[in-house]
Design a protein around this motif. Structure first.
Motif, PDB file in Angstrom:
ATOM      1  N   GLN A  75       0.824  -1.196   0.000  1.00 50.90           N
ATOM      2  CA  GLN A  75       0.000   0.000   0.000  1.00 50.90           C
ATOM      3  C   GLN A  75       0.866   1.257   0.000  1.00 50.90           C
ATOM      4  N   GLY A  76       2.121   1.092  -0.389  1.00 47.38           N
ATOM      5  CA  GLY A  76       3.021   2.234  -0.485  1.00 47.38           C
ATOM      6  C   GLY A  76       3.668   2.623   0.829  1.00 47.38           C
ATOM      7  N   ARG A  77       3.428   1.842   1.894  1.00 46.34           N
ATOM      8  CA  ARG A  77       4.047   2.126   3.189  1.00 46.34           C
ATOM      9  C   ARG A  77       5.113   1.089   3.457  1.00 46.34           C
ATOM     10  N   GLU A  78       6.094   1.463   4.256  1.00 47.80           N
ATOM     11  CA  GLU A  78       7.083   0.487   4.681  1.00 47.80           C
ATOM     12  C   GLU A  78       6.764   0.069   6.099  1.00 47.80           C
ATOM     13  N   THR A  79       6.970  -1.202   6.382  1.00 47.26           N
ATOM     14  CA  THR A  79       6.758  -1.692   7.736  1.00 47.26           C
ATOM     15  C   THR A  79       8.112  -1.788   8.422  1.00 47.26           C
ATOM     16  N   ILE A  80       8.092  -1.743   9.746  1.00 41.22           N
ATOM     17  CA  ILE A  80       9.327  -1.838  10.514  1.00 41.22           C
ATOM     18  C   ILE A  80       9.174  -2.938  11.553  1.00 41.22           C
ATOM     19  N   THR A  81      10.280  -3.339  12.129  1.00 39.78           N
ATOM     20  CA  THR A  81      10.243  -4.353  13.182  1.00 39.78           C
ATOM     21  C   THR A  81       9.772  -3.721  14.492  1.00 39.78           C
ATOM     22  N   LEU A  82       9.326  -4.559  15.400  1.00 38.98           N
ATOM     23  CA  LEU A  82       8.990  -4.079  16.734  1.00 38.98           C
ATOM     24  C   LEU A  82      10.226  -3.472  17.397  1.00 38.98           C
ATOM     25  N   TYR A  83      11.370  -4.053  17.119  1.00 39.67           N
ATOM     26  CA  TYR A  83      12.641  -3.536  17.648  1.00 39.67           C
ATOM     27  C   TYR A  83      12.827  -2.076  17.233  1.00 39.67           C
ATOM     28  N   GLU A  84      12.609  -1.798  15.968  1.00 41.96           N
ATOM     29  CA  GLU A  84      12.724  -0.414  15.488  1.00 41.96           C
ATOM     30  C   GLU A  84      11.628   0.459  16.087  1.00 41.96           C
ATOM     31  N   ALA A  85      10.437  -0.089  16.214  1.00 44.58           N
ATOM     32  CA  ALA A  85       9.302   0.692  16.721  1.00 44.58           C
ATOM     33  C   ALA A  85       9.494   1.122  18.174  1.00 44.58           C
ATOM     34  N   VAL A  86      10.181   0.299  18.983  1.00 41.52           N
ATOM     35  CA  VAL A  86      10.413   0.682  20.381  1.00 41.52           C
ATOM     36  C   VAL A  86      11.638   1.570  20.548  1.00 41.52           C
ATOM     37  N   GLY A  87      12.335   1.841  19.465  1.00 35.85           N
ATOM     38  CA  GLY A  87      13.498   2.720  19.535  1.00 35.85           C
ATOM     39  C   GLY A  87      14.826   2.019  19.397  1.00 35.85           C
ATOM     40  N   GLY A  88      14.803   0.801  18.867  1.00 30.86           N
ATOM     41  CA  GLY A  88      16.049   0.083  18.627  1.00 30.86           C
ATOM     42  C   GLY A  88      16.787  -0.236  19.914  1.00 30.86           C
TER      43      GLY A  88
END
Length: 136
Positions: free
Chosen positions: A8-21
């Motif tokens: 849908q034109g969006r990139e997904t990230i890992t939970l690790y990245e979402a919590v701030g790495g």
């Protein structure tokens, strides 16, 4: 989650990245063990841990880093987690389990601003905490 477009034109990230790495996981684990070490209502959980929590904190940091989709630090250093087996020498009953979860929930609330992200993380962590119980 991956870094690939989701169709849908969006990139997904890992939970690790979402919590701030790395910094986010470090903050979460640091706060978790601070709470365990200081909350009177976590005394039974604290009692089954070593006097010095440094090693425990590092192991949880390594485990959560990989579990959240970051580098597999725990498995690289220590092999397969086998968490229940590794904790079997600790008497983990309902009180210890619930106290561990109390500390984790509070640390999560204090270090992860997104309620939705906290819910995504907490559900499997709660199942894991129940799985770790080895006493009635």
């Amino acid at each position: 989650m991956t870094d690939e477009p989701d169709g849908q034109g969006r990139e997904t990230i890992t939970l690790y990245e979402a919590v701030g790495g790395d910094a986010g996981v470090r903050a979460l684990t640091r706060r978790f063990y601070q709470l365990m070490d200081t909350l009177p209502e976590a005394a039974r959980c604290r009692a089954i841990h070593p006097a010095d929590l440094t090693g425990s904190e590092e192991k949880l940091y390594e485990y959560l880093t990989g579990w959240l989709g970051g580098p597999p630090l725990y498995t690289e250093k220590r092999g397969h987690p086998m968490l229940r087996r590794r904790h079997f020498d600790a008497a983990i009953g309902p009180a210890e389990r619930d106290e561990w979860l109390l500390c984790f929930v509070q640390a999560l609330e204090e270090t992860v601003p997104s309620e939705g992200l906290r819910k995504i993380i907490l559900e499997p962590v709660t199942r894991l905490a129940h799985h770790m119980q080895n006493q009635d």
